[in-house]
Write an enzyme that holds these catalytic residues in place. Structure first.
Site, PDB file in Angstrom:
ATOM      1  NE  ARG A   1     -12.083  28.235  68.216  1.00 34.18           N
ATOM      2  CZ  ARG A   1     -13.050  27.390  68.594  1.00 34.18           C
ATOM      3  NH1 ARG A   1     -13.953  27.782  69.477  1.00 34.18           N
ATOM      4  NH2 ARG A   1     -13.093  26.169  68.098  1.00 34.18           N
TER       5      ARG A   1
ATOM      6  CG  ASP B   1     -15.338  22.455  70.009  1.00 33.12           C
ATOM      7  OD1 ASP B   1     -14.749  23.470  69.586  1.00 33.12           O
ATOM      8  OD2 ASP B   1     -16.419  22.510  70.632  1.00 33.12           O
TER       9      ASP B   1
ATOM     10  CG  ASP C   1     -18.603  23.862  77.223  1.00 36.96           C
ATOM     11  OD1 ASP C   1     -18.017  24.940  77.035  1.00 36.96           O
ATOM     12  OD2 ASP C   1     -18.993  23.122  76.302  1.00 36.96           O
TER      13      ASP C   1
ATOM     14  CD  GLN D   1     -18.291  19.149  69.649  1.00 34.48           C
ATOM     15  OE1 GLN D   1     -18.400  19.887  68.670  1.00 34.48           O
ATOM     16  NE2 GLN D   1     -17.786  19.576  70.797  1.00 34.48           N
TER      17      GLN D   1
ATOM     18  CG  HIS E   1     -21.790  18.758  72.885  1.00 32.45           C
ATOM     19  ND1 HIS E   1     -22.122  20.087  73.011  1.00 32.45           N
ATOM     20  CD2 HIS E   1     -20.434  18.715  72.973  1.00 32.45           C
ATOM     21  CE1 HIS E   1     -21.016  20.807  73.147  1.00 32.45           C
ATOM     22  NE2 HIS E   1     -19.977  19.999  73.137  1.00 32.45           N
TER      23      HIS E   1
ATOM     24  NE  ARG F   1     -15.685  27.615  80.507  1.00 35.09           N
ATOM     25  CZ  ARG F   1     -16.008  27.091  79.329  1.00 35.09           C
ATOM     26  NH1 ARG F   1     -16.204  25.777  79.211  1.00 35.09           N
ATOM     27  NH2 ARG F   1     -16.147  27.860  78.259  1.00 35.09           N
TER      28      ARG F   1
ATOM     29  CG  HIS G   1     -11.171  28.524  75.602  1.00 35.77           C
ATOM     30  ND1 HIS G   1     -12.084  29.044  76.505  1.00 35.77           N
ATOM     31  CD2 HIS G   1     -11.873  27.695  74.791  1.00 35.77           C
ATOM     32  CE1 HIS G   1     -13.272  28.525  76.253  1.00 35.77           C
ATOM     33  NE2 HIS G   1     -13.181  27.713  75.238  1.00 35.77           N
ATOM     34  CG  ASP G   2     -14.582  30.223  72.333  1.00 34.57           C
ATOM     35  OD1 ASP G   2     -14.220  29.974  71.167  1.00 34.57           O
ATOM     36  OD2 ASP G   2     -15.576  29.709  72.854  1.00 34.57           O
TER      37      ASP G   2
ATOM     38  CD  GLU H   1     -19.442  28.411  77.369  1.00 36.37           C
ATOM     39  OE1 GLU H   1     -19.114  29.157  76.429  1.00 36.37           O
ATOM     40  OE2 GLU H   1     -20.273  27.500  77.249  1.00 36.37           O
TER      41      GLU H   1
END
Length: 642
Positions: A515, A139, A282, A250, A182, A280, A393-394, A324
């Site tokens: 992506r 991921d 996540d 995950q 996770h 950050r 990045h997403d 995030e």
């Protein structure tokens, strides 16, 4: 009142325990003073989620250990940041986000490229996930196998500390990702759980049959419906269904377990002691689960964040948190604090709505929806800031609200569909070159991948005029990002107008995730053109550098001041207005490819007198009572002499 007395008594006991743990540390008075300031936040968060006996003592011991391991250099940084707590809110705060390997191969390579970042004007570097992930599909690094190691191909934890020192010497802060929701199935906690250790089994959410998972699934969405349907995965070793929101490899953590909280306090302080300035957080929206909900944005999330932040403030006060949380605007502000949590949780949060509305306005050549949607975002605490961005990045998910659309006579579902068609290039009026990501046949949801330069039209431009128009769109979009306030976050390569990497699929582990088309490697040979005005690279770099330089000069862009968004009589023109004691700033944007005009009073109502357009340093004068805005105009208007 009784609860207040209990909290005060607990605080007094824990303060004594902290003093004992600090011993003869010469900075013990400073640490205890920070306890007096942030200890009540910590205690309130613990009382809300972790009332079990002994948790407070464990947290205090972690704080003392984190402080003891903090270097003199970082302790000095703590003192500087305490004296300048708005360091991340100032107009000179400029962010840059990149994968370390895509930017410069290794952490040492990043150190060697710090001069490039300084040349651009960067003061805040976010390196995408670099803690050791699982092998193979991970991921994009968000399946962490070991929080105490760096990805081996990037370097070591010592290299990370050396990079932080180099960045600090250059006036640049370091941000890293901390995945909270996770861990990878290969993480030591998950391995111990599979081996039958009951302590670590309770680090995860495991169910013996489908009864509870099915009850949860009734209200849970799917994050990756194409390659990770459902939210639970059977594991033979556990003999149970483990919660897996994102992928079967995950495993979601059980944040109701105080052991998980304590593990992460230790991780946070270890990273802080390596020189990390911002974490950050996540997937923070997902960490608390509640039956009958979508298991996002639950109240406990904010209490947990308050505990983590307070612990960090006491042991390493130069560290800030960035949430995030890609959620609806009305929910997003809670990550910066609402009610009792106001100003006590994350210091930064991504303004996802601004990003979506910029792309929407450019496609529709209409900014009315932007004005409606952004005007409905509540104010945030004055001690916090938005992270504003055009790309990351997403993928881009079209978080367009049906009610907002209805207010201007649009259909929300139809507009989201239009945006997906437009930015994947299938709409006849499209200038964009993107790709659909994670199409959901049931809901019709189609997110979009693509670099900013490709989405504004550089990839499809057929001649010099069209290429310049695409660059003008990019500059308009980034003017909005840089002019909104907060920390503007520039995604790697946007300053060079990098287009899609069409060969991303040649890397086997990237082939199923488009992506990666907007995560190209930094072309350093192309970057050499950045000071050549006769190239697209040079014009783009100069435009971004100009935005940065002018932004630094305008105190009105301090993040403590909110932006008010106003529609005008022309659908293509929107105003961003910022009131500040040092001088107001009125920004006017034309999101269309046509010259348009608005009555002068629509700008002058926000302040009278002659105006200078700060980006061009031209005096702006209405003609026949109207201001005429060229295609994709971006005006930052200040009072003459400001």
């Amino acid at each position: 009142m009784a609860d207040d007395r209990v909290t005060a008594a607990s605080g007094s006991v824990l303060r004594e325990h902290l003093a004992g743990q600090l011993g003869s540390d010469p900075d013990a008075p400073d640490v205890l003073a920070r306890w007096d300031r942030w200890g009540p936040d910590l205690l309130a968060g613990l009382a809300e989620v972790y009332p079990q006996p002994g948790v407070g003592e464990r947290v205090v011991e972690l704080i003392a250990a984190g402080n003891a391991a903090r270097s003199p250099r970082l302790r000095d940084r703590d003192r500087d940041r305490i004296l300048s707590p708005d360091w991340f809110q100032r107009p000179d705060a400029i962010g840059y986000a990149a994968y370390a390997d895509r930017f410069a191969d290794t952490l040492n390579g990043v150190s060697e490229r710090v001069g490039y970042l300084r040349d651009l004007g960067v003061t805040y570097l976010h390196l995408m996930p670099l803690l050791a992930p699982r092998p193979g599909d991970n991921d994009g690094g968000y399946a962490v196998m070991d929080y105490g190691r760096v990805r081996p191909d990037l370097g070591t934890m010592d290299d990370l500390a050396d990079l932080a020192t180099t960045l600090h010497d250059a006036g640049i802060s370091l941000t890293l990702d901390l995945v909270l929701n996770h861990v990878a199935t290969e993480h030591a906690w998950a391995s111990a759980a599979r081996a039958g250790d009951p302590k670590y089994r309770d680090y995860f959410l495991v169910y013996p049959d489908r009864r509870e998972p099915d009850a949860y699934e009734a209200s849970l969405p799917e994050v990756f419906p194409n390659f990770a349907p459902g939210n639970f995965t059977w594991n033979d070793d556990l003999r149970g269904w483990v919660w897996t929101t994102f992928n079967e490899w995950q495993w979601d953590l059980n944040w109701a377990n105080p052991d998980v909280l304590c593990e992460f306090i230790g991780i946070i302080l270890e990273l802080a002691n390596r020189g990390v300035d911002c974490l950050r957080l996540d997937a923070i929206a997902f960490v608390w689960k509640r039956l009958g909900t979508d298991c996002q944005n639950q109240p406990e999330v904010h209490a947990i964040t308050q505990v983590l932040r307070a612990a960090a403030r006491i042991a390493a006060p130069s560290v800030v948190f960035k949430a995030e949380a890609i959620v609806a605007p009305r929910q997003l502000v809670a990550y910066l604090g609402r009610g009792t949590h106001a100003g006590r949780v994350s210091d930064l949060a991504y303004h996802n709505s601004l990003m979506v509305q910029i792309w929407s306005a450019l496609a529709a050549q209409d900014a009315r929806l932007m004005a409606v949607a952004l005007s409905r975002v509540p104010d945030i605490p004055t001690t916090t800031a938005w992270g504003t961005y055009l790309r990351c990045h997403d993928d881009i998910g079209w978080a367009i609200d049906d009610q907002d659309c209805a207010e201007i006579g649009w259909n929300g579902w139809a507009h989201r569909s239009f945006l997906s068609d437009f930015y994947t290039g299938s709409h006849p009026a499209s200038f964009a070159q993107g790709a659909a990501f994670q199409q959901n046949a049931v809901t019709g949801d189609r997110r979009v991948s693509g670099t900013a330069a490709s989405l504004v039209g550089l990839g499809r431009a057929a001649n010099a005029e069209q290429r310049q128009t695409a660059i003008d769109r990019l500059m308009l979009a980034y003017a909005m990002v840089f002019g909104f306030g907060g920390i503007p976050l520039l995604y790697m390569g946007d300053e060079l107008a990098l287009r899609n990497d069409d060969d991303y699929h040649l890397v086997a582990e990237h082939a199923d995730d488009n992506r990666w088309m907007h995560r190209p490697r930094m072309p350093w040979d192309l970057a050499e053109q950045r000071h050549s005005p006769d190239t697209e690279v040079g014009r783009t770099f100069a435009g971004i550098a100009r935005l940065i330089a002018v932004r630094r000069s305008l105190e009105s862009l301090h993040a403590a001041v909110p932006t008010r968004v106003h529609a005008t009589s022309n659908p293509a023109v929107v105003l961003f207005v910022r009131r500040h004691p040092s001088g107001d700033l009125v920004q006017a944007y034309n999101v269309s490819d046509s010259q348009v005009s608005i009555p002068a009073w629509e700008i002058e109502i926000h302040g009278t007198g002659p105006r200078i357009e700060a980006l061009s340093q031209r005096e702006m004068v209405p003609v026949d009572g109207r201001y005429v805005l060229p295609p994709y105009a971006a005006w930052w208007l200040t009072a003459l002499g400001h």
